[in-house]
Design a protein around this motif. Structure first.
Motif, PDB file in Angstrom:
ATOM      1  N   GLY A  68       0.931   5.883   0.371  1.00 48.25           N
ATOM      2  CA  GLY A  68       0.171   7.081   0.716  1.00 48.25           C
ATOM      3  C   GLY A  68       1.052   8.307   0.816  1.00 48.25           C
ATOM      4  N   SER A 112       0.857  -1.184   0.000  1.00 50.13           N
ATOM      5  CA  SER A 112       0.000   0.000   0.000  1.00 50.13           C
ATOM      6  C   SER A 112       0.896   1.238   0.000  1.00 50.13           C
ATOM      7  CB  SER A 112      -0.913   0.007   1.222  1.00 50.13           C
ATOM      8  OG  SER A 112      -0.265  -0.528   2.337  1.00 50.13           O
ATOM      9  N   ALA A 121      -2.432   1.721   6.001  1.00 50.52           N
ATOM     10  CA  ALA A 121      -1.419   2.372   5.152  1.00 50.52           C
ATOM     11  C   ALA A 121      -0.951   3.666   5.831  1.00 50.52           C
ATOM     12  CB  ALA A 121      -2.023   2.676   3.783  1.00 50.52           C
ATOM     13  N   LYS A 172      -3.712  11.076   1.718  1.00 56.02           N
ATOM     14  CA  LYS A 172      -4.335  10.192   0.714  1.00 56.02           C
ATOM     15  C   LYS A 172      -3.555   8.896   0.744  1.00 56.02           C
ATOM     16  CE  LYS A 172      -6.914  13.433  -1.350  1.00 56.02           C
ATOM     17  NZ  LYS A 172      -8.367  13.402  -1.392  1.00 56.02           N
ATOM     18  N   LYS A 173      -4.261   7.791   0.927  1.00 52.14           N
ATOM     19  CA  LYS A 173      -3.545   6.518   1.002  1.00 52.14           C
ATOM     20  C   LYS A 173      -4.480   5.373   0.661  1.00 52.14           C
ATOM     21  CE  LYS A 173      -4.266   6.135   6.026  1.00 52.14           C
ATOM     22  NZ  LYS A 173      -3.614   5.949   7.316  1.00 52.14           N
ATOM     23  N   ASP A 174      -3.892   4.278   0.211  1.00 52.69           N
ATOM     24  CA  ASP A 174      -4.724   3.109  -0.106  1.00 52.69           C
ATOM     25  C   ASP A 174      -3.824   1.896  -0.341  1.00 52.69           C
ATOM     26  OD1 ASP A 174      -6.995   1.642  -0.509  1.00 52.69           O
ATOM     27  OD2 ASP A 174      -7.807   2.964  -2.053  1.00 52.69           O
ATOM     28  N   THR A 175      -4.480   0.761  -0.524  1.00 57.27           N
ATOM     29  CA  THR A 175      -3.735  -0.443  -0.879  1.00 57.27           C
ATOM     30  C   THR A 175      -3.593  -0.498  -2.400  1.00 57.27           C
ATOM     31  OG1 THR A 175      -5.746  -1.736  -1.058  1.00 57.27           O
ATOM     32  CG2 THR A 175      -4.667  -1.726   1.084  1.00 57.27           C
ATOM     33  N   ARG A 224      -6.436   7.179  -8.796  1.00 47.48           N
ATOM     34  CA  ARG A 224      -7.729   7.035  -8.113  1.00 47.48           C
ATOM     35  C   ARG A 224      -7.962   8.164  -7.113  1.00 47.48           C
ATOM     36  NH1 ARG A 224      -7.127   1.832  -6.842  1.00 47.48           N
ATOM     37  NH2 ARG A 224      -6.538   2.077  -4.671  1.00 47.48           N
ATOM     38  N   LEU A 225      -6.912   8.561  -6.389  1.00 51.74           N
ATOM     39  CA  LEU A 225      -7.091   9.552  -5.317  1.00 51.74           C
ATOM     40  C   LEU A 225      -6.685  10.959  -5.750  1.00 51.74           C
ATOM     41  CD1 LEU A 225      -5.729   7.443  -2.296  1.00 51.74           C
ATOM     42  CD2 LEU A 225      -8.041   7.533  -3.208  1.00 51.74           C
ATOM     43  N   ILE A 238      -3.175   4.085  -7.243  1.00 55.88           N
ATOM     44  CA  ILE A 238      -3.586   4.893  -6.084  1.00 55.88           C
ATOM     45  C   ILE A 238      -3.521   6.380  -6.441  1.00 55.88           C
ATOM     46  CG2 ILE A 238      -2.988   5.507  -3.698  1.00 55.88           C
ATOM     47  CD1 ILE A 238      -1.760   2.703  -3.415  1.00 55.88           C
ATOM     48  N   SER A 289      -4.433  -2.893   4.500  1.00 52.42           N
ATOM     49  CA  SER A 289      -5.730  -2.210   4.393  1.00 52.42           C
ATOM     50  C   SER A 289      -5.480  -0.713   4.270  1.00 52.42           C
ATOM     51  CB  SER A 289      -6.575  -2.482   5.639  1.00 52.42           C
ATOM     52  OG  SER A 289      -5.978  -1.860   6.759  1.00 52.42           O
ATOM     53  N   GLN A 290      -6.518  -0.017   3.850  1.00 47.22           N
ATOM     54  CA  GLN A 290      -6.385   1.426   3.664  1.00 47.22           C
ATOM     55  C   GLN A 290      -6.024   2.100   4.989  1.00 47.22           C
ATOM     56  OE1 GLN A 290      -8.605   4.108   4.589  1.00 47.22           O
ATOM     57  NE2 GLN A 290      -7.838   5.682   3.190  1.00 47.22           N
TER      58      GLN A 290
END
Ligand code: F6R
Length: 589
Positions: free
Chosen positions: A33, A31, A85, A45-48, A57-58, A54, A81-82
């Motif tokens: 961020g 992940s 992260a 802003k963070k994600d897997t 998307r963000l 990422i 997981s988000q």
């Protein structure tokens, strides 16, 4: 493993940070961020998933703000997981942190902080850092001392970068047993766990030492100890082909790095004579040599041990770095620890050499990454000079390690006349590279097999171990490397109709015995893939290698095995550059 980067500059931080993360992708992550300060607040802003996805998307690259921090996470505490992260922030969002390492006492700290009213939202060990700093900041109102106070209670290893909501100009970084590097640019400065994160922007760096805190703005930096004392440190230029981190026309970095070996082997042999001689003096005058490494570098260590015994006639022990503690009591001021590591940041190796240093052992190292912790903590270092290795699987670094080991062994044994043949080995690489298509076809044939055996004797046994490790790592199949003579002591029971067995069998003193073992397996249905300079009808598939002095076969054989692992991955539709669950730089124990 986790990669961290912080930026303070005069242009938008987000695209610089996401590029930095992309440059550190090779370390392995699940992940990613960023936290960007826009002058008023910090947006996280963070994600897997993959950085590129990422980022899109963000909408990360369109965030405003000229300072920020970013992270790639390789999960240790808390699932992928988000919410787990990084960055992590404190209750009042005043402190935002990215961390690499493991906080050993995080459970205790978390309970204390929760009791004091802090609300945690992730399962990570790292989140305690943000809460601790916030807690300290409330009472001290001082950025530095709130970080220092946090460091005083943190146990384990850490490198972290922090930004504060109330301070839109400054990033802070601190380290203990995990790498952190200051990159000094024009109107911009960086803090990162890896030079590659910012190498396209600046090659002027300061490698921070343990327990140093750095305070960085766009046009200044200050380094201090955790007792608050200012440190004056000279910057150095990284004169490394470090900016060469493109794939060129190759489909993967791993393939590019396999192909680079003609040059990289040659470059590794180009060593400073004084340092080589110093290494030889240290090794030649010791009868307590411990070779310490992990993974592929450990296999280079096994080759070193065998060559020291057979060619130089001196004994040595190879110790798996993570098992070093069992041997610690043997270390004294007469002991020499030869550490071998591509990254120079492997936590198990660093832990081992620090233990040995504590017992007054002498540390000499063979390392690829300039400025890495191992290089700075060793008494003497030989560099691989093979450039950055981006593919997670070690390929060119292994042949460079072997080249240096050969060079040392030839000098130590007085066989300097054979250095010319060693140098010529690199010219044989194209002959091995020309086997690529043949190997890829063999891999297609065995694409649905799930068990592979690699066998050899003597030095070739070690290469069997390396071939099996590489295949497991890239193709996700069960593979075992064995001393050919050991088969009949158990593993032969697993050989059945169609089992692929890779037999490393150069025409040396082990040739006929290994051939007999191949026959025993063939009689039980095995498909024999022979890697040898001497053809034989026993082989169902024969991959021809050039004829060289018997001690040099490993460096040739392994190139074929690297292709085997690479195409093993391709035939199973896996990405060889990013094997699942693995990280390039293993900075946790
Ligand atoms: C295997 C591989 C790993 C590393 C090991 C040690 O292809 O890459 O087994 O060899 O993690 O890493 P270094 O050499 O960086 O200490």
């Amino acid at each position: 493993m986790c990669g961290i980067i912080g930026y303070a500059g005069s242009i938008r931080a987000a695209p610089i940070l996401t590029q930095g993360l992309t440059n550190m992708e090779y370390r392995g992550y699940d992940s990613a961020g960023v936290g960007i300060h826009d002058g008023r607040q910090i947006s996280i802003k963070k994600d897997t998933g993959k950085i590129d996805e990422i980022k899109e998307r963000l909408g990360i690259d369109s965030l405003n703000g000229n300072i920020g921090i970013a992270h790639t996470r390789w999960a240790t505490h808390g699932k992928v997981s988000q919410v787990n992260a990084h960055p992590h922030t404190s209750c009042e969002s005043k402190v935002t942190v990215v961390h690499n390492g493991i906080i050993d006492n995080y459970q205790k700290l978390r309970i204390n902080l929760e009791t004091a009213g802090h609300l945690f939202i992730s399962d990570t060990d790292s989140e305690v850092i943000a809460h601790l700093i916030e807690d300290n900041f409330k009472s001290s109102g001082d950025y530095r001392s709130s970080i220092i106070a946090a460091c005083e209670v943190l146990e384990g290893s850490f490198a972290f970068v922090v930004i504060f909501k109330d301070n839109a100009d400054t990033i802070f970084g601190v380290r203990k047993d995990a790498p952190l590097i200051l990159g000094i640019g024009k109107n911009e400065n960086f803090i990162a766990s890896d030079i590659l994160a910012f190498i396209k922007k600046t090659d002027e760096v300061i490698f921070l030492e343990n327990f140093e805190l750095v305070e960085v703005s766009k046009d200044s930096y200050q380094i201090m100890s955790l007792s608050g004392e200012q440190k004056i440190r000279e910057s150095v230029k990284v004169a490394w082909e470090a900016s060469d981190i493109s794939r060129k026309d190759f489909s993967h970095f791993t393939l590019k790095e396999i192909h680079e070996q003609q040059n990289t082997i040659r470059q590794s042999l180009n060593q400073n004579t004084n340092i080589l001689n110093d290494f030889c003096d240290i090794l030649g005058n010791s009868n307590k040599i411990y070779i310490v490494a992990s993974g592929t570098s450990l296999h280079a260590g096994f080759i070193a041990k065998q060559l020291l015994a057979r060619v130089v006639k001196i004994p040595s022990e190879v110790v798996i770095a993570s098992e070093f503690i069992s041997y610690a009591d043997l270390i004294d001021s007469d002991s020499v620890i030869l550490a071998i590591s591509q990254s120079g940041e492997t936590a198990d190796v660093l832990d081992a050499i620090r233990t040995a240093k504590g017992r007054r052992g002498k540390i000499i190292s063979i390392v690829n990454t300039p400025g890495s912790s191992l290089t700075r903590e060793s008494d003497q270092v030989l560099f691989l000079n093979c450039g950055p290795e981006i593919g997670v699987a070690a390929t060119k670094s292994f042949t460079s390690q072997l080249a240096i080991i050969y060079q040392l062994v030839l000098i130590l044994s007085g066989r300097t006349q054979d250095i010319a043949e060693l140098t010529n080995i690199s010219n044989l690489v194209p002959e091995l590279l020309s086997k690529e298509e043949e190997v890829s076809k063999i891999c297609d044939t065995f694409a649905s097999n799930t068990d592979f055996y690699f066998v050899g004797r003597g030095l070739n046994f070690t290469i069997a171990l390396e071939g099996a490790l590489k295949l497991k790592e890239l193709a996700y199949v069960h593979a075992e490397g064995l001393a050919a003579g050991e088969l009949k002591h158990g593993t032969l029971a697993l050989i059945e109709e169609g089992t692929p067995v890779i037999v490393l069998n150069p025409d040396d003193e082990t040739y006929y015995e290994t051939l007999n073992n191949a026959s025993e397996m063939k009689a039980r249905g095995a498909k024999i893939i022979g890697i040898s300079n001497k053809p034989n009808p026993i082989y169902d598939y024969h991959l021809q290698i050039p004829t060289v002095d018997r001690i040099f076969y490993p460096i040739l054989e392994v190139i074929i095995l690297q292709f085997l692992a690479y195409y093993g991955a391709i035939s199973r539709h896996h990405n060889p550059d990013y094997p699942r669950n693995l990280a390039k730089s293993v900075t946790v124990k």
